[in-house]
Design a protein around this motif. Sequence first.
Motif, short mmCIF file in Angstrom:
data_model
loop_
_atom_site.label_atom_id
_atom_site.label_comp_id
_atom_site.label_asym_id
_atom_site.label_seq_id
_atom_site.Cartn_x
_atom_site.Cartn_y
_atom_site.Cartn_z
N THR A 1 -13.64 10.48 6.24
CA THR A 1 -13.33 11.13 4.98
C THR A 1 -12.49 10.17 4.14
N ASP A 2 -12.29 10.51 2.88
CA ASP A 2 -11.45 9.69 2.02
C ASP A 2 -10.05 9.56 2.59
N ALA A 3 -9.53 10.65 3.14
CA ALA A 3 -8.18 10.64 3.72
C ALA A 3 -8.13 9.71 4.93
N ALA A 4 -9.16 9.72 5.76
CA ALA A 4 -9.19 8.84 6.93
C ALA A 4 -9.27 7.38 6.51
N LEU A 5 -10.06 7.09 5.49
CA LEU A 5 -10.17 5.71 5.02
C LEU A 5 -8.85 5.23 4.42
N ALA A 6 -8.11 6.11 3.78
CA ALA A 6 -6.81 5.76 3.22
C ALA A 6 -5.83 5.35 4.32
N GLN A 7 -5.97 5.91 5.50
CA GLN A 7 -5.09 5.59 6.62
C GLN A 7 -5.33 4.18 7.17
N LEU A 8 -6.46 3.59 6.82
CA LEU A 8 -6.74 2.23 7.28
C LEU A 8 -5.74 1.22 6.72
N ALA A 9 -5.04 1.56 5.67
CA ALA A 9 -4.03 0.67 5.10
C ALA A 9 -2.93 0.37 6.12
N ALA A 10 -2.80 1.21 7.13
CA ALA A 10 -1.80 0.99 8.19
C ALA A 10 -2.22 -0.14 9.13
N PHE A 11 -3.43 -0.68 8.93
CA PHE A 11 -3.95 -1.75 9.78
C PHE A 11 -4.31 -2.96 8.92
N PRO A 12 -3.31 -3.63 8.32
CA PRO A 12 -3.59 -4.72 7.38
C PRO A 12 -4.26 -5.94 8.02
N ASP A 13 -4.20 -6.06 9.34
CA ASP A 13 -4.83 -7.20 10.01
C ASP A 13 -6.26 -6.91 10.46
N LEU A 14 -6.78 -5.77 10.09
CA LEU A 14 -8.14 -5.40 10.46
C LEU A 14 -9.14 -6.44 9.94
#
Length: 96
Positions: free
Chosen positions: A4-17
């Motif tokens: 979801t959009d909310a789940a994708l927004a949480q990816l910011a917590a993984f900047p080294d992805l």
Amino acid sequence: NRYTDAALAQLAAFPDLETLLLVGPQITDDGLQSLEKLSKLKQLAIWGGDKLTDRGIAGLKQLRGLQSLSVGYNISPQAVAALKQSLPQTQISYEP
């Protein structure tokens, strides 16, 4: 589907992805905006449904370190051509 959009927004917590595969009908243009913050992303595959459009894909041009991009479904050939121009170093595969 968990993308979801909310789940994708949480990816910011993984900047080294560096690698990300997104599959599902819940992926939207707004959700893809969250990916613009992932500056170390090298490989990205996006297979969404009809909620994802050229507008969302256009934002990916901010990912200058992207080496490989795979997109499909509701994206036009024109949007893919524009991405190829903005990201000449990126290998882009497209399946309508």
